[in-house]
Write a protein that holds these residues in place. Sequence first.
Motif, PDB file in Angstrom:
ATOM      1  N   ASP A   6      33.470 -30.203   5.406  1.00 45.41           N
ATOM      2  CA  ASP A   6      33.218 -31.040   4.241  1.00 45.41           C
ATOM      3  C   ASP A   6      34.486 -31.092   3.381  1.00 45.41           C
ATOM      4  O   ASP A   6      34.943 -30.056   2.891  1.00 45.41           O
ATOM      5  N   PRO A   7      35.077 -32.282   3.180  1.00 50.81           N
ATOM      6  CA  PRO A   7      36.317 -32.352   2.390  1.00 50.81           C
ATOM      7  C   PRO A   7      36.169 -31.793   0.982  1.00 50.81           C
ATOM      8  O   PRO A   7      37.113 -31.193   0.446  1.00 50.81           O
ATOM      9  N   ARG A  11      38.397 -28.695  -0.477  1.00 51.11           N
ATOM     10  CA  ARG A  11      39.213 -28.840  -1.680  1.00 51.11           C
ATOM     11  C   ARG A  11      38.877 -27.771  -2.704  1.00 51.11           C
ATOM     12  O   ARG A  11      39.757 -27.242  -3.383  1.00 51.11           O
ATOM     13  N   PRO A 391      44.151 -33.914  -0.135  1.00 48.54           N
ATOM     14  CA  PRO A 391      43.326 -33.350   0.943  1.00 48.54           C
ATOM     15  C   PRO A 391      43.712 -31.910   1.221  1.00 48.54           C
ATOM     16  O   PRO A 391      44.884 -31.538   1.122  1.00 48.54           O
ATOM     17  N   TYR A 392      42.713 -31.110   1.574  1.00 49.66           N
ATOM     18  CA  TYR A 392      42.935 -29.708   1.920  1.00 49.66           C
ATOM     19  C   TYR A 392      42.572 -29.475   3.376  1.00 49.66           C
ATOM     20  O   TYR A 392      41.769 -30.204   3.962  1.00 49.66           O
ATOM     21  N   PRO A 394      40.741 -28.153   6.476  1.00 49.72           N
ATOM     22  CA  PRO A 394      39.367 -27.708   6.682  1.00 49.72           C
ATOM     23  C   PRO A 394      39.310 -26.357   7.384  1.00 49.72           C
ATOM     24  O   PRO A 394      40.281 -25.924   8.006  1.00 49.72           O
TER      25      PRO A 394
END
Length: 409
Positions: A6-7, A11, A391-392, A394
């Motif tokens: 899940d973005p 994050r 964006p991070y 995952p």
Amino acid sequence: MLDPLDPAFARDPYPYYASLRSRGPAARVRLANGTHAWLITGYEQTRAVLADPRFSNVPAQHAGRRKADSPAQRARACLAQHMLNSDAPEHTRLRRLTAAAFSPRRVDAMGRRIEELSTQLLAGLAKRLKEDGTTDLVDELAFPLPVLVIGEVLGVPESDRNDLRDWTYRVGSPTDAFEQGVVDDAWIRLRDYFTALIADKRRFPGDDLFSVLIHDATDGGLDDDELLAMAFLLLFAGYETTMSLLASASLLMLTHPQELAAAISHPERWPAVVEETLRHASPLEGATWRRATEDVNLEGGLTIPAGSSVLTVLAAANRDPDHFPDPDVFRPDRHMPGSPGLRARPHMAFGHGPHFCVGSRLARLEALIALPRLFAAFPGLRLAADPADLPYRPGLLVRSPRLVPVTTE
């Protein structure tokens, strides 16, 4: 349910971990792949599990979703036989063979070379900013510096390092994050690359760590499978965590201008900035998975049943409010001597116990050299994007922004 893909979770996973912690220092959760695991989020309990031999690092056979036999699965199994997936006495033997290469004396001696590499990379960063007006700190500094450093330690040719970055990124992320076959291809390519590198070092040894490991007969030395696994571990751990540290620290400085100004005015604050980044934005979100070999009673009367999969969440432990006042606030002062109202407690960004990160000193040194030089060279540096939109990566292993776009005033 915990979904690492899940973005929004990638994050900012901290509200989820705080919610788990409100139920107790450990909680059984359902993972997106249909399995269950215990997540340890309390500081004291994390330290206890990481030092307790009843929690084995040796992966259980057929853990998680069963995978059919294939070339990729065989490559993965071979490379996964590294020392983080072992217990004493095997772990002790493997760690002893590598620890000398990361001794304080050897690491500190690398300082001048890290300075030279940082200067070169910052020159490239300046050129890119002049030509394009904007660039990405991850691509220009946070990735290349640690990969150049660990590449020199291991004797990996510079021309191969971008491929290795791509392959290790894939295998360090959840399989579901990519199209079918992408991760399998990366495992095969890594195995084949390191097999060829071992053969090359046998014929033409250098003064790098990998040549030493290949030709060292201490404690019986390492066989070929152990060498493959060790090469993968040292490369992956040698740059992934430092890349995350540099990316997160840069972002935190850019979003906390008062802290940046204080560090520039008082350079003695940079070590506190690095330590607070390690605590506040732990590069390793979780330690390696462990398995309870028997029923284990944790503090508070909670029992982890034998056979359970257990993940100590370092990022959550480092924000335990019982040990870090205002845990969600980035406050380097908490690591400065004599800070009123703050308790300086050791964080666990590099783990704890026998599997404590052997390269922690090198990671700190790279950050302490690169960060002051970055912000001294570019006093008008600022973010070129909304930090909430970045964006991070995952997953539950390595956590960092995938890019930190910047420009100058």
